[in-house]
Enzyme design. Sequence first.
Site, PDB file in Angstrom:
ATOM      1  N   ASN A  11      -2.647  10.853 -20.523  1.00  0.00           N
ATOM      2  CA  ASN A  11      -3.254  10.766 -19.195  1.00  0.00           C
ATOM      3  C   ASN A  11      -4.173  11.983 -19.028  1.00  0.00           C
ATOM      4  O   ASN A  11      -3.703  13.082 -18.760  1.00  0.00           O
ATOM      5  CB  ASN A  11      -2.127  10.759 -18.152  1.00  0.00           C
ATOM      6  CG  ASN A  11      -2.646  10.618 -16.732  1.00  0.00           C
ATOM      7  OD1 ASN A  11      -3.840  10.698 -16.483  1.00  0.00           O
ATOM      8  ND2 ASN A  11      -1.724  10.416 -15.796  1.00  0.00           N
ATOM      9  N   ARG A  77      -4.342   6.178 -19.972  1.00  0.00           N
ATOM     10  CA  ARG A  77      -4.532   5.787 -18.582  1.00  0.00           C
ATOM     11  C   ARG A  77      -6.012   5.952 -18.232  1.00  0.00           C
ATOM     12  O   ARG A  77      -6.578   7.032 -18.429  1.00  0.00           O
ATOM     13  CB  ARG A  77      -3.696   6.682 -17.678  1.00  0.00           C
ATOM     14  CG  ARG A  77      -3.952   6.401 -16.217  1.00  0.00           C
ATOM     15  CD  ARG A  77      -3.171   7.332 -15.320  1.00  0.00           C
ATOM     16  NE  ARG A  77      -3.443   7.019 -13.939  1.00  0.00           N
ATOM     17  CZ  ARG A  77      -3.651   7.940 -12.992  1.00  0.00           C
ATOM     18  NH1 ARG A  77      -3.603   9.220 -13.300  1.00  0.00           N
ATOM     19  NH2 ARG A  77      -3.895   7.575 -11.766  1.00  0.00           N
ATOM     20  N   HIS A 166      -3.582   3.336  -8.567  1.00  0.00           N
ATOM     21  CA  HIS A 166      -2.130   3.495  -8.732  1.00  0.00           C
ATOM     22  C   HIS A 166      -1.466   2.157  -9.023  1.00  0.00           C
ATOM     23  O   HIS A 166      -0.278   1.971  -8.774  1.00  0.00           O
ATOM     24  CB  HIS A 166      -1.444   4.068  -7.459  1.00  0.00           C
ATOM     25  CG  HIS A 166      -1.759   5.494  -7.164  1.00  0.00           C
ATOM     26  ND1 HIS A 166      -1.855   5.969  -5.873  1.00  0.00           N
ATOM     27  CD2 HIS A 166      -2.008   6.552  -7.970  1.00  0.00           C
ATOM     28  CE1 HIS A 166      -2.130   7.260  -5.902  1.00  0.00           C
ATOM     29  NE2 HIS A 166      -2.246   7.642  -7.163  1.00  0.00           N
ATOM     30  N   ARG A 227      -7.573  14.930  -0.519  1.00  0.00           N
ATOM     31  CA  ARG A 227      -8.525  13.895  -0.096  1.00  0.00           C
ATOM     32  C   ARG A 227      -8.266  13.461   1.329  1.00  0.00           C
ATOM     33  O   ARG A 227      -7.118  13.365   1.759  1.00  0.00           O
ATOM     34  CB  ARG A 227      -8.411  12.660  -1.006  1.00  0.00           C
ATOM     35  CG  ARG A 227      -8.880  12.904  -2.410  1.00  0.00           C
ATOM     36  CD  ARG A 227      -8.690  11.657  -3.267  1.00  0.00           C
ATOM     37  NE  ARG A 227      -8.135  12.034  -4.552  1.00  0.00           N
ATOM     38  CZ  ARG A 227      -7.354  11.267  -5.292  1.00  0.00           C
ATOM     39  NH1 ARG A 227      -7.015  10.060  -4.881  1.00  0.00           N
ATOM     40  NH2 ARG A 227      -6.897  11.699  -6.430  1.00  0.00           N
ATOM     41  N   GLU A 370       5.006   5.841 -14.572  1.00  0.00           N
ATOM     42  CA  GLU A 370       3.744   5.252 -15.007  1.00  0.00           C
ATOM     43  C   GLU A 370       3.611   5.269 -16.528  1.00  0.00           C
ATOM     44  O   GLU A 370       3.071   4.340 -17.110  1.00  0.00           O
ATOM     45  CB  GLU A 370       2.575   6.003 -14.349  1.00  0.00           C
ATOM     46  CG  GLU A 370       2.504   5.703 -12.858  1.00  0.00           C
ATOM     47  CD  GLU A 370       1.564   6.617 -12.093  1.00  0.00           C
ATOM     48  OE1 GLU A 370       1.955   7.762 -11.807  1.00  0.00           O
ATOM     49  OE2 GLU A 370       0.445   6.198 -11.789  1.00  0.00           O
TER      50      GLU A 370
END
Length: 384
Positions: A11, A77, A166, A227, A370
Amino acid sequence: MTGNRLVLVINSGSSSLKYRLLDPDSGEVRASGQVERIGEPSSEVPDHDAALRRAFDTLASDGIDLHACGLSAVGHRVVHGGMTFYRPTILDDAVIAQLEELSELAPLHNPPAIRGIEVARRLLPGVPHVAVFDTAFFHELPAAAATYAIDRELAQTWGIRRYGFHGTSHHFVSGRAAEFLGRPVGELNQIVLHLGNGASASAIARGRPVDTSMGLTPLEGLVMGTRSGDIDPGVFGYLARAAHMSVPDIESMLNHRSGLLGLAGERDFRRLAEMIESGDGAARLAYDVFIHRLRKYIGAYLAVLGHTDAVSFTAGIGENDAAVRRDALAGMGELGLVIDDRRNSAAGDGPRRVSTDDSPIAVLVVPTDEELAIAHDCVRALSR
Ligand code: ADP
């Protein structure tokens, strides 16, 4: 070691690279780690090439030879698959060229992943490399949820729609929640709240996503570490005119200097909680804005679904912060959500119920994984 069966999951973010070597069947983790501060001025790791070499060196010093450990695939990813990629995809030069074209859609996220892929393919040329996309699960969003109400032709020309992110986590968690409840995922209506540094919510009806909070980019929706989440798009033009900020300045502000960091000067939720404890008013407001936005999405998705069976909390904040779960659902008894305070504050590792036995909607904590989900996707892609 029996045959080729391990998967290395990589990732690559802009300044960090996480890796995990695991057995996709058992979930057993053979090794994992991360390299941080890639490319930062004082860092010893100038780029992704150096980062991946460092990761491989660390594995080697732990006695793991990636060329001889039974590696069957490397899973990468990739944040944005655009309209082109919505299934795990075996990487070759042509696919990488198409990914480069998508970088315009995800300038912060896709380029570092592509760098990681290029370096990993060079260092491990003998095994298939597979891209797994964060947007994939949401490819099937209904048009009403995926469409922005803007000029249709402009949207079509530029691929402007809600993609959602996600997805690997939302898919994995909804599956685990169904397993935990002992029901087929295709029979359940679920809300999944992924609350980490990045945060997103999804509504999933009988196994298929029907809405999610992130949009064209991972900037939309919930309040996040750095964010803004939802904001009036009018702010963009106003800042350009009144504050003479450039497009990159405004984008950078919304992505890197907003959210909890913008409101309280702190992006990490644990430290934010400490600041609130010590009476910091800005930290308190940041928390309240975070919770308010989260409650709005929960309410919206209860309405989108009509009937809801389960609400699951996941990722760093969702799995660990009992106060967030309590405050997110406080006073929602009439909507069918009743938290059991003792269960909610009890520690635990695996999936667990934090609602009362008679809460009409089950409230769960479901740890996400994940990397394991990416490894499963790799195996599926290679067996097609
Ligand atoms: P990402 O994978 O998006 O980087 P994570 O899912 O690891 O993020 O979540 C990171 C966030 O979770 C941070 O804000 C961190 O403070 C928060 N977090 C981790 N552990 C806890 C905890 N025990 N209590 C509250 N927040 C926590």
